[in-house]
Design a protein around this motif. Structure first.
Motif, PDB file in Angstrom:
ATOM      1  N   SER A   9     -40.951   0.184  -1.940  1.00 18.62           N
ATOM      2  CA  SER A   9     -42.113  -0.711  -1.969  1.00 18.62           C
ATOM      3  C   SER A   9     -42.955  -0.463  -0.740  1.00 18.62           C
ATOM      4  O   SER A   9     -42.442  -0.065   0.312  1.00 18.62           O
ATOM      5  CB  SER A   9     -41.679  -2.183  -2.033  1.00 18.62           C
ATOM      6  OG  SER A   9     -40.998  -2.548  -0.861  1.00 18.62           O
ATOM      7  N   PHE A  10     -44.262  -0.676  -0.885  1.00 16.47           N
ATOM      8  CA  PHE A  10     -45.186  -0.417   0.209  1.00 16.47           C
ATOM      9  C   PHE A  10     -46.515  -1.092  -0.049  1.00 16.47           C
ATOM     10  O   PHE A  10     -46.779  -1.566  -1.152  1.00 16.47           O
ATOM     11  CB  PHE A  10     -45.400   1.092   0.405  1.00 16.47           C
ATOM     12  CG  PHE A  10     -45.993   1.774  -0.799  1.00 16.47           C
ATOM     13  CD1 PHE A  10     -47.360   1.961  -0.891  1.00 16.47           C
ATOM     14  CD2 PHE A  10     -45.198   2.214  -1.837  1.00 16.47           C
ATOM     15  CE1 PHE A  10     -47.916   2.575  -2.002  1.00 16.47           C
ATOM     16  CE2 PHE A  10     -45.737   2.840  -2.946  1.00 16.47           C
ATOM     17  CZ  PHE A  10     -47.105   3.022  -3.028  1.00 16.47           C
ATOM     18  N   VAL A  36     -47.770  -6.126  -3.630  1.00 17.44           N
ATOM     19  CA  VAL A  36     -46.932  -5.014  -3.200  1.00 17.44           C
ATOM     20  C   VAL A  36     -46.977  -3.930  -4.274  1.00 17.44           C
ATOM     21  O   VAL A  36     -47.132  -4.222  -5.463  1.00 17.44           O
ATOM     22  CB  VAL A  36     -45.476  -5.480  -2.939  1.00 17.44           C
ATOM     23  CG1 VAL A  36     -44.804  -5.938  -4.212  1.00 17.44           C
ATOM     24  CG2 VAL A  36     -44.664  -4.411  -2.235  1.00 17.44           C
ATOM     25  N   HIS A  37     -46.876  -2.693  -3.825  1.00 10.33           N
ATOM     26  CA  HIS A  37     -46.775  -1.547  -4.727  1.00 10.33           C
ATOM     27  C   HIS A  37     -45.309  -1.126  -4.765  1.00 10.33           C
ATOM     28  O   HIS A  37     -44.643  -1.100  -3.732  1.00 10.33           O
ATOM     29  CB  HIS A  37     -47.625  -0.385  -4.213  1.00 10.33           C
ATOM     30  CG  HIS A  37     -49.073  -0.710  -4.114  1.00 10.33           C
ATOM     31  ND1 HIS A  37     -49.970  -0.413  -5.108  1.00 10.33           N
ATOM     32  CD2 HIS A  37     -49.782  -1.328  -3.135  1.00 10.33           C
ATOM     33  CE1 HIS A  37     -51.176  -0.826  -4.737  1.00 10.33           C
ATOM     34  NE2 HIS A  37     -51.085  -1.387  -3.541  1.00 10.33           N
ATOM     35  N   VAL A  38     -44.814  -0.803  -5.952  1.00 10.70           N
ATOM     36  CA  VAL A  38     -43.432  -0.369  -6.132  1.00 10.70           C
ATOM     37  C   VAL A  38     -43.457   0.979  -6.825  1.00 10.70           C
ATOM     38  O   VAL A  38     -44.221   1.191  -7.770  1.00 10.70           O
ATOM     39  CB  VAL A  38     -42.639  -1.392  -6.980  1.00 10.70           C
ATOM     40  CG1 VAL A  38     -41.239  -0.883  -7.275  1.00 10.70           C
ATOM     41  CG2 VAL A  38     -42.588  -2.736  -6.279  1.00 10.70           C
ATOM     42  N   THR A  39     -42.622   1.891  -6.343  1.00 10.72           N
ATOM     43  CA  THR A  39     -42.597   3.231  -6.911  1.00 10.72           C
ATOM     44  C   THR A  39     -41.163   3.699  -7.119  1.00 10.72           C
ATOM     45  O   THR A  39     -40.244   3.217  -6.461  1.00 10.72           O
ATOM     46  CB  THR A  39     -43.358   4.222  -5.996  1.00 10.72           C
ATOM     47  OG1 THR A  39     -43.476   5.484  -6.633  1.00 10.72           O
ATOM     48  CG2 THR A  39     -42.690   4.381  -4.652  1.00 10.72           C
ATOM     49  N   ASN A  40     -41.011   4.595  -8.064  1.00 11.06           N
ATOM     50  CA  ASN A  40     -39.783   5.368  -8.207  1.00 11.06           C
ATOM     51  C   ASN A  40     -40.229   6.788  -8.538  1.00 11.06           C
ATOM     52  O   ASN A  40     -41.414   7.102  -8.415  1.00 11.06           O
ATOM     53  CB  ASN A  40     -38.818   4.759  -9.241  1.00 11.06           C
ATOM     54  CG  ASN A  40     -39.291   4.901 -10.669  1.00 11.06           C
ATOM     55  OD1 ASN A  40     -40.315   5.510 -10.959  1.00 11.06           O
ATOM     56  ND2 ASN A  40     -38.539   4.329 -11.596  1.00 11.06           N
ATOM     57  N   GLY A  41     -39.336   7.641  -8.934  1.00 12.07           N
ATOM     58  CA  GLY A  41     -39.709   9.025  -9.209  1.00 12.07           C
ATOM     59  C   GLY A  41     -40.638   9.208 -10.393  1.00 12.07           C
ATOM     60  O   GLY A  41     -41.236  10.268 -10.561  1.00 12.07           O
TER      61      GLY A  41
END
Length: 75
Positions: A7-8, A22-27
């Protein structure tokens, strides 16, 4: 093995500043969650339904920490 979520926040979140989120990321992709009021999805780019649901659970469980971090950075 499934990739972990991260998260970032972007340092330039618009002018005027967007509401707390919040921004959430995975591959596979990225999603943005609004934190004010009820936690909700602002957008989803590439997360499948299962990963989006897991990300929502993580954001909800860590909401107070995420909000403090956001307000600590943006004021």
């Amino acid at each position: 093995m499934r990739e972990a979520f991260g998260s970032f926040c972007y340092s330039d979140e618009g002018s005027p500043l967007e509401p707390c989120h919040v921004h959430v990321t995975n591959g596979d992709g990225e999603a943005k969650f609004w934190l004010g009021g009820e936690v909700s999805v602002a957008y989803n780019q590439g997360l499948n339904r299962r990963d989006l649901a897991i990300a929502m659970l993580i954001v909800r469980a860590n909401r107070s920490v995420l909000e403090r971090a956001w307000h600590g950075y943006f004021g």
